[in-house]
Design a protein around this motif. Structure first.
Motif, PDB file in Angstrom:
ATOM      1  N   ASP A 127      96.142 -46.941 -29.801  1.00  0.00           N
ATOM      2  CA  ASP A 127      97.055 -47.833 -30.013  1.00  0.00           C
ATOM      3  C   ASP A 127      96.971 -49.249 -31.037  1.00  0.00           C
ATOM      4  OD1 ASP A 127      98.841 -46.971 -28.083  1.00  0.00           O
ATOM      5  OD2 ASP A 127      98.145 -48.094 -26.785  1.00  0.00           O
ATOM      6  N   VAL A 128      94.868 -49.649 -31.051  1.00  0.00           N
ATOM      7  CA  VAL A 128      95.049 -50.672 -32.294  1.00  0.00           C
ATOM      8  C   VAL A 128      95.453 -50.131 -33.801  1.00  0.00           C
ATOM      9  CG1 VAL A 128      93.059 -51.921 -33.407  1.00  0.00           C
ATOM     10  CG2 VAL A 128      93.874 -51.909 -30.295  1.00  0.00           C
TER      11      VAL A 128
ATOM     12  N   CYS B 244     102.453 -54.420 -30.120  1.00  0.00           N
ATOM     13  CA  CYS B 244     101.603 -55.472 -29.960  1.00  0.00           C
ATOM     14  C   CYS B 244     101.327 -55.846 -28.452  1.00  0.00           C
ATOM     15  CB  CYS B 244     101.877 -56.196 -31.212  1.00  0.00           C
ATOM     16  SG  CYS B 244     100.835 -57.768 -31.393  1.00  0.00           S
ATOM     17  N   GLN B 245     102.136 -55.842 -28.504  1.00  0.00           N
ATOM     18  CA  GLN B 245     102.513 -56.665 -26.892  1.00  0.00           C
ATOM     19  C   GLN B 245     101.604 -55.755 -25.658  1.00  0.00           C
ATOM     20  OE1 GLN B 245     106.708 -57.474 -26.271  1.00  0.00           O
ATOM     21  NE2 GLN B 245     106.495 -59.677 -25.842  1.00  0.00           N
ATOM     22  N   GLN B 246     102.716 -54.471 -25.671  1.00  0.00           N
ATOM     23  CA  GLN B 246     100.884 -53.546 -24.969  1.00  0.00           C
ATOM     24  C   GLN B 246      99.863 -53.412 -25.142  1.00  0.00           C
ATOM     25  OE1 GLN B 246     102.990 -52.259 -22.440  1.00  0.00           O
ATOM     26  NE2 GLN B 246     105.019 -53.712 -23.118  1.00  0.00           N
ATOM     27  N   CYS B 247      99.419 -53.575 -26.562  1.00  0.00           N
ATOM     28  CA  CYS B 247      98.122 -53.626 -26.893  1.00  0.00           C
ATOM     29  C   CYS B 247      97.135 -55.136 -26.665  1.00  0.00           C
ATOM     30  CB  CYS B 247      97.787 -53.557 -28.384  1.00  0.00           C
ATOM     31  SG  CYS B 247      98.270 -51.981 -29.507  1.00  0.00           S
TER      32      CYS B 247
ATOM     33  N   PHE C 288      93.249 -56.741 -20.550  1.00  0.00           N
ATOM     34  CA  PHE C 288      93.209 -56.235 -19.244  1.00  0.00           C
ATOM     35  C   PHE C 288      91.458 -55.534 -19.078  1.00  0.00           C
ATOM     36  CE2 PHE C 288      92.441 -52.414 -15.830  1.00  0.00           C
ATOM     37  CZ  PHE C 288      93.097 -52.950 -14.860  1.00  0.00           C
ATOM     38  N   LEU C 289      91.040 -55.110 -19.792  1.00  0.00           N
ATOM     39  CA  LEU C 289      89.704 -54.540 -19.979  1.00  0.00           C
ATOM     40  C   LEU C 289      88.803 -55.964 -20.903  1.00  0.00           C
ATOM     41  CD1 LEU C 289      90.365 -51.586 -22.672  1.00  0.00           C
ATOM     42  CD2 LEU C 289      90.262 -51.343 -20.112  1.00  0.00           C
TER      43      LEU C 289
END
Length: 242
Positions: free
Chosen positions: A179-180, A208-211, A217-218
């Protein structure tokens, strides 16, 4: 037997509030759902909920195109909504959360989806878009907190007790890396002819928001010492310098 596909497509479009009201008003845990032609049909929620994880795994096993992953994303978000509603609906809690076998299937689903997404760039015959990919990574990760535990120390113990926790670490970080990398490429086109204007800008902002959601989270997982120590023991992540 019920039509899983149509049931998920119709119910996943409801808000949590709407779905909650329907569950309250249901008799014998059977919902009256409106169909596209204006009619109604009955959906046995116990059958739907108990079959949902394995159904989504089966869809993943037969992935042929990006639209299939869009459906998986819809199913994952629906499962997320059900998990949040379970605390307020005793019958739903009994069916969804109290069944050990079903819990194992949900964990298998999360691991399997992330595994597919981690190999997206290498095996992109699925034709999945960065938009769907980033959404599905975030949805898969956050399903862990909505379904298993919102307490990070409890979630870490649950993950570390799983025999495939090292695989989870590998595919979770690899999926986010994809994703990044995709986001970096899109950002590099902002001032070029390849950039398509406001529509492309909105998509880039959403990715960007999802990333950010996945990364947060991680990061919160890694703030737990036990999880961080396990990462250091993970040969694959250590070798890659993650």
């Amino acid at each position: 037997m019920i039509d899983m596909v149509s049931a998920i497509e119709e119910l996943s479009g409801l808000t949590s509030r709407e779905l909650g009201e329907m569950l309250k008003e249901s008799e014998n845990f059977v919902l009256q759902v409106k169909t596209e032609d204006g009619g109604t049909k009955q959906v046995d929620m116990e059958k739907l909920v108990s079959s949902l994880p394995l159904h989504l795994i089966a869809v993943c096993l037969e992935l042929k195109r990006g639209s299939d992953l869009s459906y998986v994303l819809r199913g994952m978000r629906f499962l997320h909504s059900l998990s949040e509603l379970a605390a307020r609906h005793t019958r739903l809690e009994q069916v969804l959360l109290d069944d050990v076998k079903l819990s194992e299937q949900v964990m298998d689903l999360i691991f399997f989806v992330l595994s597919i997404l981690s190999h997206w760039k290498k095996e992109n015959q699925l034709g999945v878009s960065p938009f769907i990919h980033s959404s599905l990574v975030a949805a898969s990760l956050h399903l862990l907190t909505s379904y298993f535990s919102s307490q990070w120390h409890e979630l870490v113990h649950i993950l570390l007790a799983h025999p495939k926790v090292d695989i989870f670490m590998d595919v979770a970080f690899d999926s986010l890396h994809e994703d990044v990398r995709s986001l970096s490429h899109r950002l590099s086109t902002l001032n070029t002819d390849a950039f398509l204007g406001p529509f492309d800008s909105r998509h880039t902002h959403f990715i960007c928001q999802q990333c950010e959601a996945s990364l947060q989270f991680l990061l919160l997982l890694c703030q737990q010492k036990l999880f961080r120590d396990r990462i250091l023991k993970n040969e694959e992540l250590s070798r890659n310098g993650d």
